[in-house]
Enzyme design. Structure first.
Site, PDB file in Angstrom:
ATOM      1  N   HIS A  58       0.875  -1.170   0.000  1.00  0.00           N
ATOM      2  CA  HIS A  58       0.000   0.000   0.000  1.00  0.00           C
ATOM      3  C   HIS A  58       0.916   1.225   0.000  1.00  0.00           C
ATOM      4  O   HIS A  58       1.993   1.182   0.616  1.00  0.00           O
ATOM      5  CB  HIS A  58      -0.839   0.101   1.269  1.00  0.00           C
ATOM      6  N   ASP A  61       2.481   1.796   3.294  1.00  0.00           N
ATOM      7  CA  ASP A  61       3.411   0.795   3.829  1.00  0.00           C
ATOM      8  C   ASP A  61       4.831   1.262   3.528  1.00  0.00           C
ATOM      9  O   ASP A  61       5.770   0.955   4.259  1.00  0.00           O
ATOM     10  CB  ASP A  61       3.253  -0.571   3.148  1.00  0.00           C
ATOM     11  N   MET A  92       2.471  -5.822  -7.878  1.00  0.00           N
ATOM     12  CA  MET A  92       1.165  -5.232  -7.549  1.00  0.00           C
ATOM     13  C   MET A  92       1.344  -4.108  -6.539  1.00  0.00           C
ATOM     14  O   MET A  92       2.253  -4.143  -5.710  1.00  0.00           O
ATOM     15  CB  MET A  92       0.252  -6.332  -6.966  1.00  0.00           C
ATOM     16  N   GLU A 185     -11.126  -6.352  -4.967  1.00  0.00           N
ATOM     17  CA  GLU A 185     -11.095  -7.390  -3.928  1.00  0.00           C
ATOM     18  C   GLU A 185     -12.320  -7.261  -3.036  1.00  0.00           C
ATOM     19  O   GLU A 185     -12.524  -6.226  -2.395  1.00  0.00           O
ATOM     20  CB  GLU A 185      -9.814  -7.240  -3.115  1.00  0.00           C
ATOM     21  N   LYS A 187     -14.863  -8.340   0.183  1.00  0.00           N
ATOM     22  CA  LYS A 187     -14.841  -8.865   1.555  1.00  0.00           C
ATOM     23  C   LYS A 187     -16.234  -8.612   2.129  1.00  0.00           C
ATOM     24  O   LYS A 187     -16.803  -7.544   1.888  1.00  0.00           O
ATOM     25  CB  LYS A 187     -13.767  -8.140   2.362  1.00  0.00           C
ATOM     26  N   GLU A 221      -9.972 -13.274  -2.404  1.00  0.00           N
ATOM     27  CA  GLU A 221      -9.188 -13.710  -1.243  1.00  0.00           C
ATOM     28  C   GLU A 221      -9.879 -14.876  -0.555  1.00  0.00           C
ATOM     29  O   GLU A 221     -11.057 -14.813  -0.230  1.00  0.00           O
ATOM     30  CB  GLU A 221      -8.995 -12.559  -0.245  1.00  0.00           C
ATOM     31  N   HIS A 224     -11.752 -14.247   2.706  1.00  0.00           N
ATOM     32  CA  HIS A 224     -12.944 -13.401   2.591  1.00  0.00           C
ATOM     33  C   HIS A 224     -14.167 -14.207   2.155  1.00  0.00           C
ATOM     34  O   HIS A 224     -15.268 -13.979   2.660  1.00  0.00           O
ATOM     35  CB  HIS A 224     -12.681 -12.253   1.607  1.00  0.00           C
ATOM     36  N   ASP A 249      -5.403 -13.515  -3.629  1.00  0.00           N
ATOM     37  CA  ASP A 249      -4.891 -13.411  -2.255  1.00  0.00           C
ATOM     38  C   ASP A 249      -5.100 -14.752  -1.560  1.00  0.00           C
ATOM     39  O   ASP A 249      -6.237 -15.146  -1.262  1.00  0.00           O
ATOM     40  CB  ASP A 249      -5.634 -12.312  -1.475  1.00  0.00           C
ATOM     41  N   ASP A 259     -11.604 -12.133  10.034  1.00  0.00           N
ATOM     42  CA  ASP A 259     -10.546 -12.359   9.050  1.00  0.00           C
ATOM     43  C   ASP A 259      -9.273 -12.792   9.766  1.00  0.00           C
ATOM     44  O   ASP A 259      -8.563 -11.975  10.335  1.00  0.00           O
ATOM     45  CB  ASP A 259     -10.329 -11.014   8.335  1.00  0.00           C
ATOM     46  N   ASP A 261      -6.538 -14.481   8.516  1.00  0.00           N
ATOM     47  CA  ASP A 261      -5.291 -14.256   7.745  1.00  0.00           C
ATOM     48  C   ASP A 261      -4.171 -15.222   8.101  1.00  0.00           C
ATOM     49  O   ASP A 261      -3.024 -14.822   8.271  1.00  0.00           O
ATOM     50  CB  ASP A 261      -4.781 -12.816   7.976  1.00  0.00           C
ATOM     51  N   ASP A 291      -1.722 -13.106   1.297  1.00  0.00           N
ATOM     52  CA  ASP A 291      -2.199 -11.977   2.106  1.00  0.00           C
ATOM     53  C   ASP A 291      -2.518 -12.516   3.488  1.00  0.00           C
ATOM     54  O   ASP A 291      -3.668 -12.759   3.828  1.00  0.00           O
ATOM     55  CB  ASP A 291      -3.437 -11.344   1.460  1.00  0.00           C
TER      56      ASP A 291
HETATM   57  C1  GCO Z   1      -7.841  -7.279   4.465  1.00  0.00           C
HETATM   58  C2  GCO Z   1      -7.501  -7.217   3.006  1.00  0.00           C
HETATM   59  C3  GCO Z   1      -6.262  -6.444   2.723  1.00  0.00           C
HETATM   60  C4  GCO Z   1      -6.093  -6.178   1.239  1.00  0.00           C
HETATM   61  C5  GCO Z   1      -5.026  -5.212   1.042  1.00  0.00           C
HETATM   62  C6  GCO Z   1      -4.655  -5.038  -0.398  1.00  0.00           C
HETATM   63  O1  GCO Z   1      -8.713  -8.050   4.781  1.00  0.00           O
HETATM   64  O2  GCO Z   1      -7.238  -6.548   5.265  1.00  0.00           O
HETATM   65  O3  GCO Z   1      -7.395  -8.526   2.541  1.00  0.00           O
HETATM   66  O4  GCO Z   1      -5.157  -7.139   3.218  1.00  0.00           O
HETATM   67  O5  GCO Z   1      -5.837  -7.335   0.517  1.00  0.00           O
HETATM   68  O6  GCO Z   1      -5.421  -4.020   1.591  1.00  0.00           O
HETATM   69  O7  GCO Z   1      -5.606  -4.350  -1.038  1.00  0.00           O
HETATM   70 MN    MN Z   2      -6.508  -9.290   0.724  1.00  0.00          MN
HETATM   71 MN    MN Z   3      -8.119 -10.021   4.039  1.00  0.00          MN
END
Ligand code: GCO
Ligand code: MN
Ligand code: MN
Length: 391
Positions: A58, A61, A92, A185, A187, A221, A224, A249, A259, A261, A291
């Protein structure tokens, strides 16, 4: 973990991580950081050591939101040097449209027009940064594009605002000859109560309403879709079928939770297996982006183990997929389930008046057809045995 085994990542595997993934310092809603932050340069070196191919980010970041132009230039120069030293690339980039308080009611869909304008400005600058560092795919994750209460915003207004923003940004990328592809993306929720366009399927429908649908695809993702209790493979397959799988992702989690992750392959072995098999069978050639975050219990050695684990699990599952495809008994059962008899084969196919007439008058033996067992118990058990390593 030996460095010479067949599960060693290679550049052609296109394994990538975000700065925010290995750079996560382990904050959660109940507690602060558990790891000291590492600089983007350090994170590039960590990823190179772990065996990654690329790094994504990002805008913030890499560049703190209030950095001066001079600070920005120094950071970019140092980052480029780290990329050159390690051979990592940036496939990306994306925008942080969620951390700052100004985005509390959304970015492109916020009710306050000043917020929407600021979100566009921030995204154009972030696109410039991503392109400068080599990104070919630009991801849009609408972390704050949603509501807690539908009293606050009309979903039709939100859709229109989102469409206007994406149309504007497509024109911006075209105008600057950036050759970028956008990947949306989805979610279902988190951090908002409900996010707009909550699934990959919803995104695909929305893309068709844009001015430049050809440059916009999706970034599904795993976690998600699983948060929503959905089958991730089916979402990915729909995107692929539509020619829209521009990015992916990968991560993992328990179904129907927040989430989480987790490391790819940490939890849903069978789902991850069929996903890897799909990506390999169709020849998906984009980034395989993880991700995900290391558990909050880890130090940076644990973060490296996490990153290696993601890639290693993908490669193990890829090998299992090859075995599954080459397994005579498994393939035999599949072939048997879809076995065609010549009489029916003539009834199926493209429409013609004759075929429709033949089909309408054909006598089907429903009981005989229904009476045949399909052996799916056996087929699935063989799959499980293959995954558990005894086949
Ligand atoms: C989340 C998202 C993020 C995005 C990221 C890239 O749930 O936090 O998955 O990790 O993928 O912001 O756009
Ligand atoms: Mn993501
Ligand atoms: Mn995510």
């Amino acid at each position: 973990m030996s460095t010479t085994d067949s599960y060693q990542s290679r550049p052609e595997d296109k394994f990538t991580f975000g700065l925010w993934t290995v750079g996560s310092i382990g904050r959660d809603p109940f507690g602060g950081p558990v790891r000291e932050p590492l600089s983007p340069v350090d994170l590039v070196h960590l990823l190179a050591e772990a065996g990654a191919y690329g790094v994504n980010f990002h805008d913030n970041d890499l560049i703190p939101i209030d950095a001066s132009p001079a600070e920005r230039d120094t950071i970019v120069a140092n980052f480029k040097k780290a990329l050159a030293e390690t051979g990592l690339i940036v496939p990306m980039a994306t925008t942080n449209l969620f951390s700052e308080a100004i985005f509390k009611d959304g970015a492109f869909t916020a009710n306050d027009p000043r917020v929407r304008a600021y979100a566009l400005q921030k995204t154009m600058r972030a696109i410039d940064l991503g392109v400068e560092l080599g990104a070919g795919v630009y991801v849009f994750w609408g972390g704050r594009e949603g509501i807690e209460s539908d009293a606050t915003k009309s979903p039709l207004d939100a859709a229109k605002r989102l469409r206007d923003a994406l149309n504007f940004l497509c024109e911006y990328a075209l105008d600057n000859k950036y050759g970028l592809k956008f990947a949306l993306e989805a979610k279902p929720n988190e951090p908002r109560g409900d996010l707009y366009l909550p699934t990959t399927g919803a995104m695909l429908g929305f893309i068709a309403t844009l001015d430049h649908p050809e440059m916009v695809g999706v970034n599904p993702e795993m976690a998600h879709e699983q948060m929503a209790g959905l089958n991730f493979l089916h979402a990915v397959a729909q995107a692929w079928d539509a020619g829209k799988l521009f990015h992916i992702d990968l991560n993992d989690q328990n179904y129907a939770r927040f989430d989480q992750d987790w490391r790819f392959g940490a939890q849903s072995i069978k789902q991850s297996f069929f996903l890897v098999k799909f990506l390999e069978d169709v020849g998906y050639a984009g980034s395989r982006h993880f991700d995900a975050h290391a558990y909050r219990t880890e130090d940076y050695e644990g973060v490296k183990a996490f990153a290696r684990g993601c890639m290693r699990n993908y490669l193990i599952l890829r090998e299992k997929a090859r075995r599954w495809n080459a397994d005579a008994e498994i393939q035999g059962l599949l072939a048997e389930a879809g076995r065609a008899d010549p009489a029916t084969a003539a009834l199926l196919g493209t429409y013609s008046g004759e075929r429709a007439a033949a089909l309408k008058s054909h006598a089907f033996d429903r009981a005989a057809i229904a009476g045949r067992g399909l052996n799916y118990e056996r087929l699935d058990q063989l799959t499980v045995e293959l995954l558990l390593g005894i086949r």
